[in-house]
Design an enzyme around this catalytic site. Structure first.
Site, PDB file in Angstrom:
ATOM      1  CB  CYS A   7      39.109 -22.119   7.697  1.00 47.62           C
ATOM      2  SG  CYS A   7      40.260 -21.306   8.721  1.00 47.62           S
ATOM      3  CG  ASN A  10      43.328 -22.886  12.918  1.00 48.61           C
ATOM      4  OD1 ASN A  10      44.253 -23.564  13.527  1.00 48.61           O
ATOM      5  ND2 ASN A  10      42.296 -22.415  13.122  1.00 48.61           N
ATOM      6  CB  CYS A  12      40.977 -15.745   8.176  1.00 44.57           C
ATOM      7  SG  CYS A  12      42.440 -14.984   7.608  1.00 44.57           S
ATOM      8  NE  ARG A  13      37.821 -19.084   5.448  1.00 44.28           N
ATOM      9  CZ  ARG A  13      37.791 -20.056   4.305  1.00 44.28           C
ATOM     10  NH1 ARG A  13      36.878 -20.254   3.785  1.00 44.28           N
ATOM     11  NH2 ARG A  13      38.955 -20.619   4.009  1.00 44.28           N
ATOM     12  CB  SER A  14      38.319 -22.263  11.640  1.00 42.26           C
ATOM     13  OG  SER A  14      39.874 -22.384  11.376  1.00 42.26           O
ATOM     14  CG  ASP A 123      40.031 -17.130   2.208  1.00 46.87           C
ATOM     15  OD1 ASP A 123      40.210 -16.298   3.104  1.00 46.87           O
ATOM     16  OD2 ASP A 123      40.805 -18.009   1.630  1.00 46.87           O
TER      17      ASP A 123
HETATM   18  P1  4NP Z   1      41.617 -19.146   6.607  1.00 46.91           P
HETATM   19  O1  4NP Z   1      42.027 -18.174   5.457  1.00 46.91           O
HETATM   20  O2  4NP Z   1      41.178 -20.443   5.774  1.00 46.91           O
HETATM   21  O3  4NP Z   1      40.150 -18.488   6.802  1.00 46.91           O
HETATM   22  O4  4NP Z   1      42.290 -19.102   7.658  1.00 46.91           O
HETATM   23  C1  4NP Z   1      43.188 -18.356   4.769  1.00 46.91           C
HETATM   24  C2  4NP Z   1      44.560 -18.234   5.454  1.00 46.91           C
HETATM   25  C3  4NP Z   1      45.627 -18.155   4.812  1.00 46.91           C
HETATM   26  C4  4NP Z   1      45.618 -18.369   3.405  1.00 46.91           C
HETATM   27  C5  4NP Z   1      44.462 -18.753   2.745  1.00 46.91           C
HETATM   28  C6  4NP Z   1      43.061 -18.616   3.484  1.00 46.91           C
HETATM   29  N1  4NP Z   1      46.622 -18.652   2.756  1.00 46.91           N
HETATM   30  O5  4NP Z   1      46.574 -18.915   1.682  1.00 46.91           O
HETATM   31  O6  4NP Z   1      47.710 -18.534   3.217  1.00 46.91           O
END
Ligand code: 4NP
Length: 156
Positions: A7, A10, A12-14, A123
């Protein structure tokens, strides 16, 4: 057989996909034959534990994400992994840009293996609790489809 979920951050989603797919492998008794990891296309959160909201939502369904730590995807991942599965199209576009010409594995969207009509895992980072539960719903759906696919393709 090695599977990498990717993702943006790294956190939340992955990691959610990682924890859910790992549990699906354990339940199916194939966790020794199929390895799992996750990474982010961005480096903002390198070394961080998953978002506490992801950890809490996963825990209510029996998945433990607390030991996972964020890392950034690397071109060497294309040598180590057979399946590299992006959570959304933007992550996939970024992976396609660094894909070595000789990569012979599967690079695509995780939700290509889901029954849900959704093609991208939304997201949840800037939203509420529901978003984290929905990531789990999608990860459970796609994990079962992914394992079915791998077993059909590889005979595991
Ligand atoms: P992820 O979510 O891609 O599912 O881990 C996010 C985590 C952090 C951020 C964006 C999306 N960020 O902008 O810090």
């Amino acid at each position: 057989m090695q599977v990498l979920f990717v993702c943006l951050g790294n956190i939340c989603r992955s990691p959610t996909a990682h924890g859910v797919f790992q549990q699906v492998l354990v339940n199916a008794g194939v966790d020794c034959q199929i390895g799992v990891d996750s990474a982010g296309t961005a480096g903002y959160h390198i070394g961080a534990a998953p978002d506490p909201r992801s950890v809490a939502a996963a825990r209510t369904r029996g998945y433990d994400l607390s030991e996972l730590r964020a890392r950034q995807v690397d071109v060497g991942d294309f040598e180590r992994f057979d399946y590299i599965l992006a959570m959304d199209q933007s992550n996939l576009d970024n992976l396609q840009r660094i894909r070595p010409a000789d990569f012979s594995g599967h690079l695509g969207l995780f939700l290509d293996f889901a029954q849900a009509a959704e093609r991208e895992v939304p997201d949840p980072y800037y939203g509420g609790r529901d978003g984290f539960d929905y990531v789990l719903d999608l990860a459970e759906d796609a994990s079962h489809g992914l394992l079915r696919h791998i077993r059909t393709e590889s005979g595991i």
